[in-house]
Scaffold this motif. Structure first.
Motif, PDB file in Angstrom:
ATOM      1  N   SER A  67      51.237  21.620 -44.254  1.00 27.10           N
ATOM      2  CA  SER A  67      50.399  22.308 -45.185  1.00 27.10           C
ATOM      3  C   SER A  67      50.187  21.066 -46.357  1.00 27.10           C
ATOM      4  O   SER A  67      49.337  21.393 -47.192  1.00 27.10           O
ATOM      5  CB  SER A  67      51.164  23.385 -45.589  1.00 27.10           C
ATOM      6  N   LEU A  68      51.188  20.141 -46.351  1.00 21.87           N
ATOM      7  CA  LEU A  68      50.895  18.957 -47.323  1.00 21.87           C
ATOM      8  C   LEU A  68      50.159  18.048 -46.850  1.00 21.87           C
ATOM      9  O   LEU A  68      49.683  17.221 -47.631  1.00 21.87           O
ATOM     10  CB  LEU A  68      52.383  18.448 -47.786  1.00 21.87           C
ATOM     11  N   THR A  69      49.496  18.078 -45.533  1.00 19.54           N
ATOM     12  CA  THR A  69      48.940  16.936 -45.180  1.00 19.54           C
ATOM     13  C   THR A  69      47.329  17.112 -45.826  1.00 19.54           C
ATOM     14  O   THR A  69      46.597  16.136 -45.891  1.00 19.54           O
ATOM     15  CB  THR A  69      48.622  16.970 -43.712  1.00 19.54           C
ATOM     16  N   GLY A  70      46.907  18.388 -46.206  1.00 23.95           N
ATOM     17  CA  GLY A  70      45.737  18.557 -46.779  1.00 23.95           C
ATOM     18  C   GLY A  70      45.783  17.867 -48.236  1.00 23.95           C
ATOM     19  O   GLY A  70      44.568  17.809 -48.571  1.00 23.95           O
ATOM     20  N   TYR A  71      46.604  17.605 -48.683  1.00 24.99           N
ATOM     21  CA  TYR A  71      46.597  17.007 -50.071  1.00 24.99           C
ATOM     22  C   TYR A  71      47.323  15.550 -49.847  1.00 24.99           C
ATOM     23  O   TYR A  71      46.444  14.728 -49.194  1.00 24.99           O
ATOM     24  CB  TYR A  71      47.630  17.911 -50.889  1.00 24.99           C
ATOM     25  N   MET A  72      48.316  15.006 -50.267  1.00 28.79           N
ATOM     26  CA  MET A  72      48.752  13.838 -50.583  1.00 28.79           C
ATOM     27  C   MET A  72      48.767  12.835 -49.117  1.00 28.79           C
ATOM     28  O   MET A  72      48.952  11.543 -49.108  1.00 28.79           O
ATOM     29  CB  MET A  72      49.892  13.749 -51.443  1.00 28.79           C
ATOM     30  N   HIS A  73      49.247  13.669 -48.171  1.00 28.89           N
ATOM     31  CA  HIS A  73      49.531  12.856 -46.866  1.00 28.89           C
ATOM     32  C   HIS A  73      48.478  12.350 -45.965  1.00 28.89           C
ATOM     33  O   HIS A  73      48.389  11.431 -45.396  1.00 28.89           O
ATOM     34  CB  HIS A  73      50.423  13.704 -45.739  1.00 28.89           C
ATOM     35  N   VAL A  74      47.110  13.034 -46.147  1.00 29.01           N
ATOM     36  CA  VAL A  74      46.179  12.792 -45.250  1.00 29.01           C
ATOM     37  C   VAL A  74      44.908  13.006 -46.068  1.00 29.01           C
ATOM     38  O   VAL A  74      43.912  11.859 -46.127  1.00 29.01           O
ATOM     39  CB  VAL A  74      45.912  13.507 -43.979  1.00 29.01           C
ATOM     40  N   ASP A  75      44.240  13.947 -46.450  1.00 33.09           N
ATOM     41  CA  ASP A  75      42.884  14.254 -46.860  1.00 33.09           C
ATOM     42  C   ASP A  75      42.721  13.462 -47.962  1.00 33.09           C
ATOM     43  O   ASP A  75      41.795  12.832 -48.214  1.00 33.09           O
ATOM     44  CB  ASP A  75      42.754  15.773 -46.980  1.00 33.09           C
ATOM     45  N   GLU A  76      43.677  13.908 -48.849  1.00 35.87           N
ATOM     46  CA  GLU A  76      43.211  12.999 -50.456  1.00 35.87           C
ATOM     47  C   GLU A  76      43.138  11.565 -50.190  1.00 35.87           C
ATOM     48  O   GLU A  76      42.346  10.994 -50.714  1.00 35.87           O
ATOM     49  CB  GLU A  76      44.452  13.516 -51.187  1.00 35.87           C
ATOM     50  N   PRO A  77      44.066  10.801 -49.427  1.00 37.48           N
ATOM     51  CA  PRO A  77      43.836   9.231 -49.328  1.00 37.48           C
ATOM     52  C   PRO A  77      42.653   9.106 -48.843  1.00 37.48           C
ATOM     53  O   PRO A  77      42.203   7.845 -49.117  1.00 37.48           O
ATOM     54  CB  PRO A  77      45.200   9.226 -48.293  1.00 37.48           C
ATOM     55  N   ILE A  78      42.441   9.831 -47.586  1.00 36.08           N
ATOM     56  CA  ILE A  78      41.066   9.374 -47.053  1.00 36.08           C
ATOM     57  C   ILE A  78      40.023   9.516 -48.009  1.00 36.08           C
ATOM     58  O   ILE A  78      39.033   8.531 -48.289  1.00 36.08           O
ATOM     59  CB  ILE A  78      40.504  10.226 -45.998  1.00 36.08           C
ATOM     60  N   GLU A  79      39.909  10.541 -49.108  1.00 37.63           N
ATOM     61  CA  GLU A  79      38.768  10.369 -50.159  1.00 37.63           C
ATOM     62  C   GLU A  79      39.174   9.530 -51.280  1.00 37.63           C
ATOM     63  O   GLU A  79      37.990   9.026 -51.532  1.00 37.63           O
ATOM     64  CB  GLU A  79      38.885  11.860 -51.027  1.00 37.63           C
ATOM     65  N   MET A  80      40.131   8.762 -51.057  1.00 39.41           N
ATOM     66  CA  MET A  80      40.589   7.622 -52.259  1.00 39.41           C
ATOM     67  C   MET A  80      39.791   6.452 -51.825  1.00 39.41           C
ATOM     68  O   MET A  80      39.390   5.647 -52.599  1.00 39.41           O
ATOM     69  CB  MET A  80      42.174   7.302 -52.481  1.00 39.41           C
TER      70      MET A  80
END
Ligand code: NAD
Length: 490
Positions: free
Chosen positions: A103-116
Motif C-alpha cells: 500500500s506504500l508503493t503507490g506513494y514513495m516506493h514506486v509511483d511517486e519516484p517515476i513521476e519525479m
C-alpha cells in the motif's frame, strides 16, 4: 494483493551492456518477509567497478551528453515512459526484496519516484545554464561577466535498501538531467531495484553507452572505489552516518564534492493546545515500513500536563496497528530488511528496557518466519537514554515528557542528527515559532506534507551535507564558472 510475477534484470549495466560479473559471481537476494531466497544478482567485482568508472569518465569527456540539454531531456522523457511500462515489475521487486508494504508503493516506493523523472526531464530542458551578471567597474573600467553552470562530471551514487527504487531513481535522474555521467552502486540487500533500471535504460531509451553504469555487489568495498577513484568528481551518498563519515574521509584524498543524506532521530512535538484525539493516534505511524525511514519521527515529545492522556491514546493506536505480510494492503508495516537489522532493533529494545524506559506495547518479535519486529512503544523515556539518542531504524517509538515549549525545543535539538520533525498545535503562529527554532532540514506543522520532487531535502548536523531534489538539488550537481569580458565603452 496479486503482484506481477518477478522477472527482474539481474545483470549489471556497464558501458551500454548488461553484463555478468567479471568472475561470474552471483549473490543471493532474500525476501525479508519469508527469509527465502528470491534469486540472485551479478556480484560486481573491483574490476567491474573500475571498468564502470572508466566508461563513465570516457563518456563524460568525449561525448556531447554534457552539452546537450535538449537531448538529455528527451532521453529522460523516454526513461520516464519506460519506467511507466515497467511500473508493476518494480512494484513487485520492492515489495519482495525490500519488504515494502504494497500500500506504500503507490506513494514513495514506486509511483511517486517515476513521476519525479518527468520533473527532471523538464528541468534539464528549461534550466538557464548560462546568464549575464550585472556589469561592475574594475579600476574605473566596466566589466561584463557571464555566470555559467556546468555539470560536475562523473557522479558516483551509492544508495541504501530502505527506499531503494526511489533513491536509485532520484540519484540517477538528477545527475543525468544536470549533464553528468554516473555510476550507481545499489545496496546489496536490494540489488534488483537498481539492476532492473539497466534494462529500462538499454531497451527503452537513447541514453548513450557509458552515461549510466549500475554495479550491484555484495562487497561494500567495491562501492568504496567511488569515493577514492580520482576519475570520480562527486559522490552522492544516502545511508548511515557511519558510512557517510567513511566516504567523506576517503573522498578527501582527491577533494571530491561530497553529498551526504544520512541518518535521523526526528522529534514530533505535541504542544499542549493540540487536538490530542486527532494527533496522538497517529504516533503509530512511526512503525510505517518497519520504521525504516530516515525522516520518521521516532521521538514524540508530549507535555507533562497532558502526558497520561496522550500515552493512553498512543497505546490504543499501537495495539491496533496492522502489521505483517507486506503484500496485504491492510498492513503499513512489513519486515525489517534482514536478520541482522532485526537483531539490531531487538538489541536496542533490550537496551531501552535495561536503561529504565517502560515498554508499554510490543518489544519482541512475532512467531513465524521473516524478519519482523513488533510495533514497540516506549514511554517515560529520558532524552539521554540510548534509545532516545541513537537511530534504531525499527518500529520503535520513544515518548518523552517535557515541561514547556522551551523545554520541548531543547530536547528536540538535543541530538547529533537534524533531519526532520513535526509540530502539532491549535495555534499555527505558535507552532511556526517553535518550527523556526528546531535545527532540522524539514518540518511538518499539523500534518503538512513537505515531500515532493521540488522540495530540497537534507539534514543539519550529522544528518548530512547538501540537499537532494528541486532546483537546489540539481545545482548541487553543477559546477559554477564565471567568465569575465571587458565592458563595452560605447
Ligand atoms: P549503510 O550506510 O550501511 O549502506 C548504504 C550504502 O553504502 C550501501 O549501498 C552499502 O553497500 C554502501 N557502503 C557501505 N560501506 C561503504 C563504503 N565503505 N564505501 C562505499 N559504500 C559503502 O546504510 P543502510 O543500512 O543501507 O541504510 C540505512 C541508513 O540509511 C539509515 O541510517 C538511514 O537513516 C539512512 N538513510 C538516509 C536517508 C536520507 O535521505 N537522509 C534516506 C534513506 C536512508
Amino acid at each position: 494483493m496479486t503482484l506481477e510475477k518477478l522477472a527482474p534484470e539481474t545483470r549489471n549495466l556497464i558501458d551500454g551492456e548488461l553484463v555478468q560479473a567479471s568472475d561470474g559471481g552471483r549473490f543471493e537476494n532474500v525476501d525479508p518477509s519469508t527469509g527465502e531466497v528470491l534469486g540472485t544478482a551479478a556480484d560486481g567485482t573491483r574490476a567491474d567497478m573500475e571498468r564502470a568508472v572508466a566508461a563513465a569518465r570516457r563518456s563524460f569527456d568525449e561525448s556531447t551528453w554534457s552539452d546537450d540539454p535538449a537531448f538529455r531531456a528527451r532521453c529522460l522523457r523516454q526513461f520516464y515512459e519506460g519506467l511507466l511500462e515497467e511500473k508493476e515489475q518494480f512494484r513487485s521487486i520492492v515489495v519482495h526484496e525490500a519488504g515494502a508494504p504494497v500500500s506504500l508503493t503507490g506513494y514513495m516506493h514506486v509511483d511517486e519516484p517515476i513521476e519525479m523523472v518527468a520533473y527532471w526531464a523538464d528541468l534539464a530542458g528549461r534550466y538557464e545554464y548560462e546568464k549575464p551578471m550585472t556589469d561592475v567597474p574594475f579600476l574605473g573600467r566596466p566589466q561584463r561577466r557571464i555566470l555559467r553552470r556546468e555539470p560536475v562530471g562523473v557522479v558516483g551514487a551509492i544508495t541504501p535498501w530502505n527506499v531503494p527504487f526511489y533513491l536509485d531513481i532520484a540519484k540517477i535522474s538528477a545527475a543525468l538531467a544536470a549533464g553528468n555521467t554516473c555510476v550507481l552502486k545499489p545496496a546489496p540487500d536490494t540489488p534488483w531495484s537498481g539492476t532492473h533500471l539497466g534494462r529500462v535504460i538499454t531497451e527503452k531509451t537513447d541514453i548513450p553507452a557509458g552515461v549510466v553504469q549500475i554495479v550491484a555487489s555484495s562487497d561494500h568495498l567495491v562501492g568504496e572505489i567511488l569515493s577514492t577513484d580520482p576519475r570520480i568528481d562527486a559522490v552522492s551518498f544516502t545511508g548511515s552516518t557511519r558510512t557517510g563519515r567513511r566516504i567523506m574521509a576517503c573522498a578527501a584524498e582527491t577533494v571530491k564534492k561530497v553529498f551526504l543524506e544520512l541518518g535521523g532521530k526526528s522529534a514530533t512535538i505535541v504542544l499542549d493546545d493540540a487536538d490530542f484525539a486527532r494527533v496522538c493516534p497517529s504516533a503509530s505511524m512511526t512503525c510505517v515500513h518497519g520504521g525504516q525511514g530516515c525522516a520518521i519521527a521516532t521521538r514524540w515529545l508530549v507535555p507533562r500536563s497532558r502526558y497520561d492522556e496522550a500515552v493512553e491514546m498512543m497505546k490504543v493506536a499501537f495495539e491496533g496497528w496492522n502489521h505483517g505480510d507486506p503484500t496485504n494492503p491492510a498492513n503499513l508495516q512489513g519486515p525489517q530488511i534482514s536478520r541482522v537489522q532485526q537483531e539490531r532493533v531487538l538489541s536496542y529494545i533490550e537496551k531501552g528496557k535495561a536503561e529504565g524506559a517502560r515498554c508499554l506495547v510490543g518489544g519482541g518479535k512475532p512467531e513465524g518466519r521473516g524478519f519482523f519486529v513488533e510495533p514497540t512503544l516506549f514511554v517515560d523515556v529520558d532524552p539521554k537514554m540510548t534509545i532516545a539518542q541513537e537511530e534504531i531504524f525499527g518500529p520503535v517509538l520513544c515518548v518523552i515528557p517535557y515541561d514547556d515549549d522551551a523545554d520541548a525545543i531543547r530536547i528536540a535539538n538535543d541530538s547529533p542528527y537534524g533531519l526532520s520533525g513535526a509540530i502539532h498545535s491549535g495555534d499555527e503562529a505558535r507552532a511556526l515559532e517553535v518550527a523556526r527554532r528546531i535545527r532540522t532540514g524539514t518540518l511538518s506543522i499539523n500534518g503538512g506534507q513537505w515531500f515532493h520532487v521540488d522540495t530540497p531535502f537534507g539534514g543539519y548536523k550529522q544528518s548530512g551535507i547538501g540537499r537532494e531534489n528541486g532546483v537546489m538539488g540539481f545545482e548541487e550537481l553543477l559546477e559554477t564558472k564565471v567568465i569575465a569580458l571587458p565592458g563595452r565603452t560605447d
